[in-house]
Design an enzyme around this catalytic site. Structure first.
Site, PDB file in Angstrom:
ATOM      1  N   LYS A  42     -14.310  31.593 -17.535  1.00 27.70           N
ATOM      2  CA  LYS A  42     -15.662  31.768 -18.081  1.00 27.70           C
ATOM      3  C   LYS A  42     -16.731  31.998 -17.008  1.00 27.70           C
ATOM      4  CE  LYS A  42     -15.574  29.194 -22.426  1.00 27.70           C
ATOM      5  NZ  LYS A  42     -16.370  28.174 -23.111  1.00 27.70           N
ATOM      6  N   ASP A  96     -22.001  29.682 -27.143  1.00 24.44           N
ATOM      7  CA  ASP A  96     -21.761  28.281 -27.516  1.00 24.44           C
ATOM      8  C   ASP A  96     -23.023  27.586 -28.030  1.00 24.44           C
ATOM      9  OD1 ASP A  96     -19.063  28.302 -26.926  1.00 24.44           O
ATOM     10  OD2 ASP A  96     -19.365  27.670 -24.855  1.00 24.44           O
TER      11      ASP A  96
END
Ligand code: ATR
Length: 288
Positions: free
Chosen positions: A70, A107
Site C-alpha cells: 500500500k 478506507d
C-alpha cells in the site's frame, strides 16, 4: 459473462489468498450482469513495479492494492487523491485512458459510509463531542483524517504514545481539533465523546479483547469497531448492552470497495444485506 471486451481488475498483494476482494467484486459483477472479471494477483515486493506497469499495459482498468504494497505503490502513481497524499497509502488504482495511473485511499471514506449506512448521523455525534480514536496505525490515520474532514475533532489514544504523537503531527488540523491523550486515560474521556472508534487489533480473533469499560459513556455515544472477525467484538457487545449504537467493521470493508468498482466497471454497486451476509460468512472461516 466474460467476452473479448471484458473489463479487468484485480487485487495485488503478497500473499493475496486471504483477500475477500475477489469474492466481493465478482459477486457484484454477476449481480449487475457486467462483462468483467476481478482476479487475485500475488506479486512479491521486488516485482511490484513490473506487475503494475504490465497489468496497465495489458489493458486492466485498475487494481486494488493490499499488504504489503500500500505504501510502495504510491511512488508508482502519476497522481494521488487527498486521502492517499495525507496517509501515504494507496488501496485503489485507476488506469486512465490517457495512460495515467491514479492512486486513492478509500478506507476513510469507507468508514464514514459504513456509519451512514448504519443510520448514524455524524453531525449529531459531533454535537455530543469529539471522536475518541483508539490506535495509531494506518487505519487510525485514514479515519482521523476522514472525521476531521467532516468537522469532527479527534482525541487519539494509543498504547505507544510516540505513535499517537506522530499521527497527530501528520493531520492538517487547526489547533484544538486534534489532541493526544494517554492510553490508560481513554475510559475517563468517554463522558465527553460523541464517537468511540477502535482501530487497534484488540478484539480480533486470536487477540486479547479491548478492556471495554463503558460505564462513563454518554447515552448518546456511538461505538464503532473496525475489527470484523468476529463480527460482534466484546466492545460492541458492551455497547449494545448499554443501549448504545454499535457499528462493526464489515461495513467499512464493503464500502471501501465501492469507488474502485464504479471507476473500473462503470456501475455503482450496492452494499445490501445479501452482500453483507456473503462477506460475513466468508470472513467467519479461514481463506486461502
Ligand atoms: P493498522 O493495521 O491500522 O496499520 P497497526 O500498525 O498494526 O495497525 O497497529 C495496530 C494497533 O493496535 C496499534 O495502534 C497498536 O498499538 P502500538 O502502536 O502501541 O503497537 C495497537 N495494539 C496492538 N496490540 C495492543 C495491545 N495489546 N494493547 C494496546 N494496543 C495494542
Amino acid at each position: 459473462m466474460i467476452t473479448g471486451a471484458a473489463r479487468l481488475a484485480g487485487v495485488v498483494g503478497f500473499p493475496v489468498a486471504q483477500s475477500r476482494s475477489p469474492l466481493l467484486h465478482n459477486f457484484w459483477l454477476a449481480r449487475h450482469g457486467l462483462d468483467g472479471a476481478y482476479l487475485p494477483l500475488a506479486v512479491p515486493p521486488d516485482r511490484l513495479e513490473t506487475a503494475i506497469r504490465g497489468l496497465q499495459a495489458a489493458g486492466f482498468a485498475g487494481l486494488n492494492v493490499t499488504v504489503p504494497h500500500k505504501q510502495a505503490v504510491a511512488a508508482l502513481c502519476d497522481g494521488l487523491d487527498a486521502a492517499a497524499t495525507l496517509t501515504g497509502s494507496v488501496n485503489t488504482l485507476v488506469f486512465g485512458a490517457d495512460g495515467r495511473c491514479l492512486g486513492s485511499s478509500t478506507d476513510g471514506a469507507g468508514f464514514l459510509a459504513s456509519l451512514q449506512a448504519a443510520g448514524i448521523d455524524l453531525a449529531m455525534a459531533a454535537a455530543t463531542g469529539p471522536a475518541l480514536l483508539l490506535g495509531a496505525g494506518g487505519a487510525a490515520l485514514a479515519i482521523a483524517a476522514a472525521l476531521l474532514g467532516r468537522g469532527m475533532p479527534v482525541l487519539v489514544a494509543n498504547r505507544t504514545r510516540a505513535r499517537s504523537d506522530a499521527l497527530a503531527a501528520r493531520l492538517p488540523a487547526p489547533a484544538g481539533r486534534v489532541a493526544v491523550i494517554d492510553w490508560e486515560s481513554w475510559p475517563d474521556r468517554l463522558g465527553e465523546a460523541g464517537l468511540l472508534v477502535n482501530t487497534t487489533s484488540l478484539g480480533m480473533a486470536g487477540q486479547p479483547a479491548l478492556p471495554a469499560d463503558l460505564s462513563r459513556a454518554s447515552d448518546r455515544l456511538v461505538v464503532a469497531d473496525i475489527v470484523y472477525v468476529p463480527a460482534e467484538t466484546a466492545l460492541l457487545a458492551a455497547a449494545r448492552a448499554r443501549g448504545l449504537a454499535a457499528v462493526g467493521g464489515l461495513g467499512m470493508l464493503l464500502h471501501q470497495a465501492v469507488p474502485g468498482f464504479s471507476a473500473w466497471f462503470g456501475t455503482t454497486p450496492v452494499v445490501d444485506d445479501e452482500v453483507t451476509a456473503l462477506l460475513a460468512e466468508s470472513v467467519g472461516r479461514p481463506a486461502g
